[in-house]
Design an enzyme around this catalytic site. Structure first.
Site, PDB file in Angstrom:
ATOM      1  N   ASN A 180      14.338  31.709  65.014  1.00  0.00           N
ATOM      2  CA  ASN A 180      14.398  30.826  63.851  1.00  0.00           C
ATOM      3  C   ASN A 180      14.274  31.637  62.573  1.00  0.00           C
ATOM      4  O   ASN A 180      14.113  32.863  62.616  1.00  0.00           O
ATOM      5  CB  ASN A 180      13.269  29.778  63.903  1.00  0.00           C
ATOM      6  CG  ASN A 180      13.538  28.665  64.898  1.00  0.00           C
ATOM      7  OD1 ASN A 180      14.674  28.263  65.115  1.00  0.00           O
ATOM      8  ND2 ASN A 180      12.476  28.167  65.512  1.00  0.00           N
ATOM      9  N   HIS A 231      19.107  21.581  67.231  1.00  0.00           N
ATOM     10  CA  HIS A 231      20.036  22.584  66.696  1.00  0.00           C
ATOM     11  C   HIS A 231      21.490  22.121  66.780  1.00  0.00           C
ATOM     12  O   HIS A 231      22.409  22.920  66.976  1.00  0.00           O
ATOM     13  CB  HIS A 231      19.879  23.926  67.425  1.00  0.00           C
ATOM     14  CG  HIS A 231      18.534  24.563  67.239  1.00  0.00           C
ATOM     15  ND1 HIS A 231      18.216  25.312  66.135  1.00  0.00           N
ATOM     16  CD2 HIS A 231      17.416  24.521  68.004  1.00  0.00           C
ATOM     17  CE1 HIS A 231      16.970  25.734  66.232  1.00  0.00           C
ATOM     18  NE2 HIS A 231      16.455  25.247  67.358  1.00  0.00           N
ATOM     19  N   TYR A 265      16.916  26.309  77.925  1.00  0.00           N
ATOM     20  CA  TYR A 265      18.132  26.558  77.163  1.00  0.00           C
ATOM     21  C   TYR A 265      19.349  26.630  78.079  1.00  0.00           C
ATOM     22  O   TYR A 265      20.380  26.002  77.817  1.00  0.00           O
ATOM     23  CB  TYR A 265      17.998  27.846  76.349  1.00  0.00           C
ATOM     24  CG  TYR A 265      17.325  27.651  75.019  1.00  0.00           C
ATOM     25  CD1 TYR A 265      16.042  27.100  74.946  1.00  0.00           C
ATOM     26  CD2 TYR A 265      17.953  27.994  73.831  1.00  0.00           C
ATOM     27  CE1 TYR A 265      15.409  26.920  73.727  1.00  0.00           C
ATOM     28  CE2 TYR A 265      17.328  27.818  72.608  1.00  0.00           C
ATOM     29  CZ  TYR A 265      16.061  27.276  72.564  1.00  0.00           C
ATOM     30  OH  TYR A 265      15.443  27.087  71.347  1.00  0.00           O
TER      31      TYR A 265
END
EC number: 1.11.1.6
Length: 487
Positions: A127, A54, A337
Site C-alpha cells: 500500500n 482494490h 489473494y
C-alpha cells in the site's frame, strides 16, 4: 487500401452489422440471426466480478534497475548485480470503493508490483502506507464489511466505520495515517509505496534476514485537502488515471527509489515489539533505510481490461532468495489473494499475458491441466503427473527461502507479546511528528466522520484510543467532535 473484413467469433464474414434479420420488413426478429445473438450474448458477458477490495485501479509497465549491492542479504537473481534490469507491471488502486468510484478520495492506495524475473514472477503487494488497520487476517472480512457500502442504506456509514475501529485499538496508528495529510494523494505519481508486511530474504550462505520495502517517490510527496479532493472528484472522477496515463504518454516517466530495512533474523525474537505486527513500523534509527534500486514506469497498457482489470497479484508468488515471515496478515494473504483471482478470473488466470511468467518459454512448467479457458499447450503425450519417466519438469530440491523455526501447541493464539508491544504508542509518535497545521487538519478530518456516529458509546471508545495515543491528540479530537455535535 481495402478494409479488413468484419467476422463472427468463428471467423465467418459478416454481411450486415447495422440491421438485424427479421421476418419481412418491420416483422419480428429471427433466432437464426447468428450475429445478433452472438453480439448480445457476448455483450452480456463483458464484465467479470470486480475485486472485493482494490476494485478501482490503474496500471503501467516499466522496469526496476539495481543500483546498490544487496547480495549479502539475498540471492534473488533479479537483485544479483548492479545495473541489472527487470521488467515490471505496477497496479495502483483505491481500497474501499467499487470499480466506478472516484480516484481522489480519502482511502489507502494499493501499490502492487509484479517483477517478471528470470526465475519466475515475484509479486510484491503493498500500500501507500507502511502499516494497516489490523494484524490478524481472521478480522479482515469484518473490517472490509464495516468500510464498504451498508447492505441497507447502500452507502458507507460512519456508524459502521467507527464502530469497527472502536473495537480495534490497533487500528489507531493507521487511522492517524489515513486521516492525516497523506490520506489523499494528489496522484499516484506523488505518493510512496510500501511492502507494508515483513518479508524474509535469504543469502547464498543460507543466512536469513527480515526486510521491509520502501518505494520513495522521486516526484515528491503531494497531497490534497478534503476540500480539494471533493472538488477534483466532482470534476474528474478519473483524475489519478488521467494523470498517470498522460504523464507517461508525454514522456514524463514516474519513478521511485527502493529502500529496504533489514533485520537479522536472530534479532526478531527479542525486539522490543513484535516485528511481524502489520500495525507497526520499524524505527529507522534501529534499522536504517538501505538503497536497492530504481523503479521506472514508461509504458501504458494497450487495453485496461486485459492488463489492469485482469492483472492478478499474489504475495505467495516468491522467487529464490525471498520468502514469507510469520506476519499473520501476510500469512492469510498468501492464500486469500490467489484464491480471489481463481474466483474472478478462473484457475488459468496465470496464462493471461499480463500474469504469465517470462522466465521460461511456453509459460509455467507444471502439471496443471484443463479447467475454464485453458490454453496451456502441453499436450501430444506430455504426462500430467509427477514424478514420471518421460522427462517432465522436476523439482529442484532447493528451497526458495530459509525455514522458519516453530514451537508450542496448536490453537487460536494472540500474537506473542514483546516488551514494548502497545496499540497506541506509534500512533502518538506519528501525531507528535506533525506540524501544528498538520495536526489541525488531522483532527478536523477525524472529527468530521466521528461526529456523525449515532451512538455515544462508540464515540467514547474511539476517543479513548486517541487519548491513549497522546493526551493532546485525544483532547483536541474530543473538543472538535463535541463542537460539531453541538452545532
Amino acid at each position: 487500401m481495402s478494409k479488413r473484413v468484419l467476422t463472427t467469433e468463428a471467423g465467418a464474414p459478416i454481411a450486415d452489422n447495422q440491421n438485424s434479420a427479421s421476418a419481412g420488413v418491420g416483422g419480428p426478429l429471427l433466432i437464426q440471426d447468428q450475429q445478433l445473438l452472438e453480439k448480445l450474448a457476448r455483450f452480456n458477458r463483458e464484465r467479470i466480478p470486480e475485486r472485493v477490495v482494490h476494485a478501482r485501479g490503474s496500471g503501467a509497465y516499466g522496469h526496476f534497475e539495481v543500483t546498490d549491492d544487496v547480495t549479502g542479504f539475498t540471492h534473488a537473481d533479479f537483485l544479483s548485480e548492479i545495473g541489472k534490469r527487470t521488467e515490471v507491471f505496477l497496479r495502483f488502486s483505491t481500497v474501499a470503493d467499487s470499480l466506478g468510484g472516484a480516484d481522489a478520495v480519502r482511502d489507502p492506495r494499493g501499490f502492487a508490483l509484479k517483477f517478471y524475473t528470470e526465475e519466475g514472477n515475484y509479486d510484491l503487494v503493498g500500500n501507500n502506507t507502511p502499516v494497516f488497520f489490523i494484524k490478524d487476517p481472521i478480522k479482515f472480512p469484518d473490517f472490509i464489511h464495516s468500510q464498504k457500502r451498508d447492505p441497507f442504506t447502500g452507502k458507507q456509514e460512519p456508524d459502521n466505520v467507527w464502530d469497527f475501529w472502536a473495537h480495534a485499538p490497533e487500528a489507531t496508528h493507521q487511522v492517524t495515517w489515513l486521516m492525516g495529510d497523506r490520506g489523499i494523494p494528489a496522484s499516484y505519481r506523488h505518493m510512496n509505496g510500501y511492502g507494508s508486511h515483513t518479508y524474509q530474504w535469504t543469502n547464498a550462505e543460507g543466512e536469513a534476514f527480515f526486510v521491509k520495502y520502501h518505494f520513495k517517490t522521486n516526484q515528491g510527496i503531494r497531497c490534497l485537502s478534503s476540500e480539494q479532493a471533493a472538488e477534483l472528484a466532482g470534476k474528474d472522477p478519473n483524475s489519478h488515471q488521467t494523470d498517470l496515463l498522460q504523464a507517461i504518454e508525454r514522456g514524463v516517466h514516474p519513478s521511485w527509489t527502493l529502500y529496504v530495512q533489514i533485520m537479522p533474523a536472530a534479532e526478531a525474537a527479542d525486539y522490543r515489539f513484535n516485528p511481524f505486527d502489520l500495525t507497526k513500523v520499524w524505527p529507522h534509527k534501529d534499522y536504517p533505510l538501505q538503497r536497492v534500486g530504481r523503479l521506472v514506469l514508461d509504458r501504458n497498457p494497450d487495453n485496461v481490461f486485459a492488463e489492469v482489470e485482469q492483472a492478478a497479484f499474489s504475495p505467495n508468488n516468491f522467487v529464490p532468495g525471498i520468502g514469507p515471515s510469520p506476519d499473520k496478515m501476510l500469512q492469510g494473504r498468501l492464500f486469500a489473494y490467489a484464491d480471489a483471482h481463481r474466483y474472478r478470473l478462473g484457475v488459468n488466470h496465470t496464462q493471461l499475458a499480463v500474469n504469465a511468467p517470462k522466465a521460461v518459454a511456453g509459460g509455467a512448467q507444471n502439471y496443471g491441466r484443463d479447467g475454464l479457458m485453458a490454453v496451456n499447450g502441453q499436450g501430444r503425450g506430455a504426462k500430467n503427473y509427477e514424478p514420471n519417466s518421460y522427462d517432465g519438469p522436476a523439482e529442484t530440491g532447493r528451497p526458495l527461502s530459509a525455514p522458519l523455526a516453530v514451537s508450542g501447541y496448536t490453537g487460536n493464539h494472540e500474537a506473542p507479546l514483546h516488551t514494548k508491544d502497545d496499540a497506541f504508542f506509534q500512533a502518538g509518535e506519528l501525531f507528535r511528528l506533525m506540524s501544528e497545521e498538520e495536526k489541525s487538519r488531522l483532527v478536523a478530518n477525524i472529527a468530521g466522520g466521528l461526529s456523525q456516529v449515532s451512538r455515544d458509546d462508540v464515540i467514547e471508545k474511539n476517543l479513548a484510543h486517541f487519548h491513549a495515543a497522546d493526551p493532546e491528540y485525544g483532547k483536541r479530537v474530543e473538543e472538535a467532535v463535541r463542537a460539531l455535535r453541538e452545532d
